[in-house]
Design a protein around this motif. Structure first.
Motif, mmCIF file in Angstrom:
data_model
loop_
_atom_site.group_PDB
_atom_site.id
_atom_site.type_symbol
_atom_site.label_atom_id
_atom_site.label_comp_id
_atom_site.label_asym_id
_atom_site.label_seq_id
_atom_site.Cartn_x
_atom_site.Cartn_y
_atom_site.Cartn_z
ATOM 1 N N VAL A 56 0.833 -1.208 0.000
ATOM 2 C CA VAL A 56 0.000 0.000 0.000
ATOM 3 C C VAL A 56 0.864 1.254 0.000
ATOM 4 N N ALA A 57 1.936 1.224 0.795
ATOM 5 C CA ALA A 57 2.841 2.379 0.826
ATOM 6 C C ALA A 57 3.479 2.603 -0.545
ATOM 7 N N ALA A 58 3.849 1.499 -1.215
ATOM 8 C CA ALA A 58 4.445 1.631 -2.547
ATOM 9 C C ALA A 58 3.437 2.185 -3.550
ATOM 10 N N LEU A 59 2.183 1.742 -3.473
ATOM 11 C CA LEU A 59 1.148 2.253 -4.378
ATOM 12 C C LEU A 59 0.907 3.744 -4.150
ATOM 13 N N LEU A 60 0.842 4.161 -2.903
ATOM 14 C CA LEU A 60 0.639 5.577 -2.603
ATOM 15 C C LEU A 60 1.814 6.406 -3.104
ATOM 16 N N PHE A 61 3.010 5.847 -2.958
ATOM 17 C CA PHE A 61 4.190 6.555 -3.461
ATOM 18 C C PHE A 61 4.101 6.711 -4.975
ATOM 19 N N GLY A 62 3.691 5.623 -5.657
ATOM 20 C CA GLY A 62 3.583 5.693 -7.107
ATOM 21 C C GLY A 62 2.529 6.653 -7.577
ATOM 22 N N ILE A 63 1.439 6.805 -6.812
ATOM 23 C CA ILE A 63 0.346 7.695 -7.210
ATOM 24 C C ILE A 63 0.705 9.158 -6.970
ATOM 25 N N PHE A 64 1.268 9.464 -5.809
ATOM 26 C CA PHE A 64 1.451 10.858 -5.421
ATOM 27 C C PHE A 64 2.862 11.380 -5.682
ATOM 28 N N VAL A 65 3.825 10.505 -5.843
ATOM 29 C CA VAL A 65 5.208 10.969 -6.033
ATOM 30 C C VAL A 65 5.700 10.665 -7.442
ATOM 31 N N GLY A 66 5.668 9.387 -7.810
ATOM 32 C CA GLY A 66 6.141 9.015 -9.138
ATOM 33 C C GLY A 66 6.336 7.523 -9.239
ATOM 34 N N PRO A 67 6.506 6.998 -10.451
ATOM 35 C CA PRO A 67 6.681 5.564 -10.632
ATOM 36 C C PRO A 67 7.903 5.046 -9.871
ATOM 37 N N LEU A 68 7.803 3.824 -9.443
ATOM 38 C CA LEU A 68 8.906 3.224 -8.687
ATOM 39 C C LEU A 68 10.064 2.810 -9.600
ATOM 40 N N GLY A 69 9.750 2.359 -10.787
ATOM 41 C CA GLY A 69 10.792 1.870 -11.663
ATOM 42 C C GLY A 69 11.216 0.462 -11.300
ATOM 43 N N ILE A 70 12.135 -0.069 -12.105
ATOM 44 C CA ILE A 70 12.590 -1.453 -11.866
ATOM 45 C C ILE A 70 13.284 -1.582 -10.520
ATOM 46 N N ASN A 71 14.164 -0.649 -10.224
ATOM 47 C CA ASN A 71 14.883 -0.718 -8.950
ATOM 48 C C ASN A 71 13.919 -0.584 -7.765
ATOM 49 N N GLY A 72 12.942 0.272 -7.924
ATOM 50 C CA GLY A 72 11.963 0.421 -6.844
ATOM 51 C C GLY A 72 11.143 -0.840 -6.625
ATOM 52 N N LEU A 73 10.779 -1.514 -7.708
ATOM 53 C CA LEU A 73 10.022 -2.754 -7.586
ATOM 54 C C LEU A 73 10.856 -3.848 -6.919
ATOM 55 N N LEU A 74 12.153 -3.885 -7.274
ATOM 56 C CA LEU A 74 13.023 -4.868 -6.626
ATOM 57 C C LEU A 74 13.144 -4.595 -5.122
ATOM 58 N N LEU A 75 13.298 -3.305 -4.786
ATOM 59 C CA LEU A 75 13.361 -2.945 -3.359
ATOM 60 C C LEU A 75 12.051 -3.269 -2.650
ATOM 61 N N LEU A 76 10.932 -3.043 -3.353
ATOM 62 C CA LEU A 76 9.623 -3.372 -2.778
ATOM 63 C C LEU A 76 9.515 -4.864 -2.491
#
Length: 237
Positions: A56-76
């Motif tokens: 949920v935190a990752a989704l909120l970040f993607g909506i209000f801040v910006g896409p996570l990207g590949i590295n962000g998805l791996l960290l998630l």
């Protein structure tokens, strides 16, 4: 000595099998299994909540801040796996009770406290002692309910307090104080521990049977009283 220890182990297996077939033993097994299942359910629930919170935190970040990207998805994924594993494997932290604290606890609470203590000590005990420890844990489960009905002033209460809260912890502590190099499989300290655990299991069985006999004697006395009061007189008085 090896033959004597083998005979002790055989007798312990027989006793454990007989106990598990009794109604009290089956009920104790069910209670232990229920507690273990409840603990597992709590850990799984906490792990799921942690993973959902990360997603949920990752989704909120993607909506209000910006896409996570590949590295962000791996960290998630790593964060979700790490937190989920942490809560799944994590057990509640409890301070290790001292033998004196266990001995001085309320009589009805001593078996459960010693049971929890022994469960945490068993990883330091030899694998050959597993069956004896299981039997003792089962005996303690049965005795917990029996001792709840015993007045603290009765002699049997003192026997139970010494056996469960003093002698059993002292046996295990004495073994664990022996240097590791002298506690190899088949060593004299290991054999002495096994013999001591079998003796403790025997005494727990005797204590449980003594409590049952006391209940049966009390029931017989009450039945005799009722018979003399009502049946012999033929009417209420």
């Amino acid at each position: 000595m090896a033959r004597e220890v083998s005979e002790i182990l055989r007798r312990a297996d027989d006793m454990f099998g007989r106990l598990a077939r009794t109604p009290e033993g089956r009920a104790a097994v069910m209670r232990r299994a229920r507690r273990q299942t409840q603990s597992l359910v709590r850990r799984v629930t906490n792990a799921v909540i942690a993973v959902v919170a990360v997603v949920v935190a990752a989704l909120l970040f993607g909506i209000f801040v910006g896409p996570l990207g590949i590295n962000g998805l791996l960290l998630l994924a790593l964060a979700a796996l790490g937190l989920g594993g942490f809560f799944l494997l994590r057990t509640p932290r409890m301070d290790m009770p001292t033998p004196q604290a266990m001995k001085n606890a309320d009589l009805a609470a001593i078996p459960r406290r010693v049971e929890d203590w022994l469960e945490r000590q068993r990883r330091s005990l030899p694998s050959r002692a597993a069956k004896q420890i299981d039997e003792i844990l089962l005996r303690l489960e049965v005795l917990g309910e029996q001792l709840a009905q015993v007045p603290s002033g009765q002699p049997i209460a003192g026997d139970a307090r010494r056996l469960i809260g003093e002698h059993l912890p002292r046996l295990v502590d004495t073994y664990l104080k022996v240097p590791q190099a002298y506690r190899a499989p088949g060593s004299e300290p290991e054999q002495q521990l096994l013999e001591g655990l079998v003796t403790i299991a025997d005494e727990l069985r005797r204590l449980s049977e003594q409590l049952v006999r006391g209940d049966l004697d009390a029931l017989a006395v009450e039945g005799k009283f009722l018979e003399q009061r009502y049946r012999d007189n033929g009417a209420l008085t």
